[in-house]
Design a protein around this motif. Sequence first.
Motif, PDB file in Angstrom:
ATOM      1  N   LYS A 118      35.867  38.494  36.247  1.00  0.00           N
ATOM      2  CA  LYS A 118      35.548  37.890  37.543  1.00  0.00           C
ATOM      3  C   LYS A 118      36.791  37.570  38.369  1.00  0.00           C
ATOM      4  CE  LYS A 118      31.154  35.889  36.045  1.00  0.00           C
ATOM      5  NZ  LYS A 118      30.326  34.656  35.959  1.00  0.00           N
ATOM      6  N   ARG A 119      37.917  38.141  37.996  1.00  0.00           N
ATOM      7  CA  ARG A 119      39.160  37.899  38.736  1.00  0.00           C
ATOM      8  C   ARG A 119      39.182  38.731  40.019  1.00  0.00           C
ATOM      9  NH1 ARG A 119      43.742  35.889  35.964  1.00  0.00           N
ATOM     10  NH2 ARG A 119      44.849  36.379  37.896  1.00  0.00           N
ATOM     11  N   ILE A 120      38.737  38.137  41.109  1.00  0.00           N
ATOM     12  CA  ILE A 120      38.692  38.838  42.394  1.00  0.00           C
ATOM     13  C   ILE A 120      40.092  39.217  42.867  1.00  0.00           C
ATOM     14  CG2 ILE A 120      38.109  38.584  44.845  1.00  0.00           C
ATOM     15  CD1 ILE A 120      35.724  36.904  44.019  1.00  0.00           C
ATOM     16  N   ASP A 121      41.076  38.365  42.604  1.00  0.00           N
ATOM     17  CA  ASP A 121      42.439  38.672  43.032  1.00  0.00           C
ATOM     18  C   ASP A 121      42.950  39.958  42.385  1.00  0.00           C
ATOM     19  OD1 ASP A 121      42.389  37.283  40.553  1.00  0.00           O
ATOM     20  OD2 ASP A 121      44.517  36.808  40.734  1.00  0.00           O
ATOM     21  N   ILE A 122      42.591  40.169  41.125  1.00  0.00           N
ATOM     22  CA  ILE A 122      43.016  41.380  40.420  1.00  0.00           C
ATOM     23  C   ILE A 122      42.275  42.602  40.965  1.00  0.00           C
ATOM     24  CG2 ILE A 122      43.141  42.539  38.187  1.00  0.00           C
ATOM     25  CD1 ILE A 122      45.060  40.185  38.492  1.00  0.00           C
ATOM     26  N   LEU A 123      40.998  42.447  41.237  1.00  0.00           N
ATOM     27  CA  LEU A 123      40.204  43.554  41.781  1.00  0.00           C
ATOM     28  C   LEU A 123      40.736  43.989  43.151  1.00  0.00           C
ATOM     29  CD1 LEU A 123      36.654  42.293  40.769  1.00  0.00           C
ATOM     30  CD2 LEU A 123      37.803  44.334  39.877  1.00  0.00           C
ATOM     31  N   LEU A 124      41.137  43.030  43.973  1.00  0.00           N
ATOM     32  CA  LEU A 124      41.684  43.366  45.283  1.00  0.00           C
ATOM     33  C   LEU A 124      43.058  44.018  45.156  1.00  0.00           C
ATOM     34  CD1 LEU A 124      40.639  40.214  47.359  1.00  0.00           C
ATOM     35  CD2 LEU A 124      39.635  42.498  47.428  1.00  0.00           C
ATOM     36  N   GLN A 125      43.825  43.568  44.182  1.00  0.00           N
ATOM     37  CA  GLN A 125      45.129  44.183  43.943  1.00  0.00           C
ATOM     38  C   GLN A 125      44.954  45.641  43.522  1.00  0.00           C
ATOM     39  OE1 GLN A 125      48.066  43.711  44.784  1.00  0.00           O
ATOM     40  NE2 GLN A 125      49.373  42.910  43.170  1.00  0.00           N
ATOM     41  N   MET A 126      43.954  45.894  42.691  1.00  0.00           N
ATOM     42  CA  MET A 126      43.703  47.252  42.219  1.00  0.00           C
ATOM     43  C   MET A 126      43.105  48.120  43.327  1.00  0.00           C
ATOM     44  SD  MET A 126      42.418  46.396  38.343  1.00  0.00           S
ATOM     45  CE  MET A 126      42.629  48.044  37.654  1.00  0.00           C
ATOM     46  N   THR A 127      42.387  47.496  44.243  1.00  0.00           N
ATOM     47  CA  THR A 127      41.891  48.217  45.419  1.00  0.00           C
ATOM     48  C   THR A 127      43.074  48.756  46.213  1.00  0.00           C
ATOM     49  OG1 THR A 127      39.925  46.805  45.604  1.00  0.00           O
ATOM     50  CG2 THR A 127      40.586  48.017  47.570  1.00  0.00           C
ATOM     51  N   TYR A 128      44.030  47.875  46.458  1.00  0.00           N
ATOM     52  CA  TYR A 128      45.231  48.242  47.214  1.00  0.00           C
ATOM     53  C   TYR A 128      46.019  49.345  46.507  1.00  0.00           C
ATOM     54  CZ  TYR A 128      50.215  47.782  48.267  1.00  0.00           C
ATOM     55  OH  TYR A 128      51.523  48.044  48.533  1.00  0.00           O
ATOM     56  N   MET A 129      46.214  49.194  45.211  1.00  0.00           N
ATOM     57  CA  MET A 129      47.040  50.153  44.475  1.00  0.00           C
ATOM     58  C   MET A 129      46.401  51.536  44.393  1.00  0.00           C
ATOM     59  SD  MET A 129      48.656  47.935  41.352  1.00  0.00           S
ATOM     60  CE  MET A 129      49.582  49.378  40.800  1.00  0.00           C
ATOM     61  N   THR A 130      45.111  51.587  44.078  1.00  0.00           N
ATOM     62  CA  THR A 130      44.452  52.888  43.951  1.00  0.00           C
ATOM     63  C   THR A 130      44.336  53.582  45.305  1.00  0.00           C
ATOM     64  OG1 THR A 130      42.319  51.706  43.971  1.00  0.00           O
ATOM     65  CG2 THR A 130      43.176  52.398  41.833  1.00  0.00           C
ATOM     66  N   PHE A 131      44.179  52.798  46.363  1.00  0.00           N
ATOM     67  CA  PHE A 131      44.158  53.399  47.701  1.00  0.00           C
ATOM     68  C   PHE A 131      45.509  54.028  48.014  1.00  0.00           C
ATOM     69  CE2 PHE A 131      44.853  53.487  52.232  1.00  0.00           C
ATOM     70  CZ  PHE A 131      43.670  54.022  52.717  1.00  0.00           C
ATOM     71  N   ASN A 132      46.578  53.306  47.702  1.00  0.00           N
ATOM     72  CA  ASN A 132      47.924  53.823  47.951  1.00  0.00           C
ATOM     73  C   ASN A 132      48.202  55.088  47.150  1.00  0.00           C
ATOM     74  OD1 ASN A 132      48.787  52.101  49.895  1.00  0.00           O
ATOM     75  ND2 ASN A 132      50.316  51.061  48.660  1.00  0.00           N
ATOM     76  N   GLN A 133      47.518  55.241  46.029  1.00  0.00           N
ATOM     77  CA  GLN A 133      47.676  56.441  45.215  1.00  0.00           C
ATOM     78  C   GLN A 133      46.798  57.586  45.717  1.00  0.00           C
ATOM     79  OE1 GLN A 133      46.772  54.883  41.285  1.00  0.00           O
ATOM     80  NE2 GLN A 133      48.929  54.567  40.813  1.00  0.00           N
ATOM     81  N   GLY A 134      46.018  57.322  46.761  1.00  0.00           N
ATOM     82  CA  GLY A 134      45.172  58.354  47.346  1.00  0.00           C
ATOM     83  C   GLY A 134      43.793  58.462  46.736  1.00  0.00           C
TER      84      GLY A 134
END
Length: 209
Positions: A118-134
């Motif tokens: 339930k760590r929303i902060d981690i999920l948002l961080q992973m959203t950012y990272m995977t988007f940056n990876q295309g």
Amino acid sequence: MKLKPVYVYLGVFILFIAAVVYFSSTTKNSNKSVDINSQAQMPDDDIHGKMKSQGNGDMPSRENLMAGAVEKINNLKSDYEKNPNDTLKIRSYADVLIAHKPEEALKLYEKILKVDPKRIDILLQMTYMTFNQGDVKKAEEFNNRALTLDPNNLIARFNTAGLAQANGDEKKAKLIWKELAAKNSDTEVGRIASELLKQMDIAASAKSK
């Protein structure tokens, strides 16, 4: 998936929203003007004396800065290895790996989610990272998980619009950003949504000419 240039630009911009919100709040009080004495010098105490000697001048050398960064990373790695189940240690180490070892950072974030999904902060961080990876699809998955936990999370809703635009659905993006701008005008998210809408209108106007 090939993204149109305008979508890439705006998509990358909006997924920095977490950083924008954070830094705008922490630096808001640091923008006040101050009087600077042109004759002022660095204090001649033990701490500043070491800074001068390390850099052969008034500032630490690039080599010393790099050495300090490497030492910090190694210390965080050591802390994590000694406490492999401590999510705070995992997060601290993962954060410094984002730039040069993103895949390893993602694995560490996944480890945190296994402990606390339930760590929303981690999920948002992973959203950012995977988007940056295309990987837009993966970014959507992480962002949707954050929304499932908190449907009213402004950053996740903002990202939904950016991801929709990255997929070519500009109509959906504008609808979400208009709602955020109208209902959250007193927040950083609302203000940036409003600014993005203006940019989109300018781009559309230029394209029609």
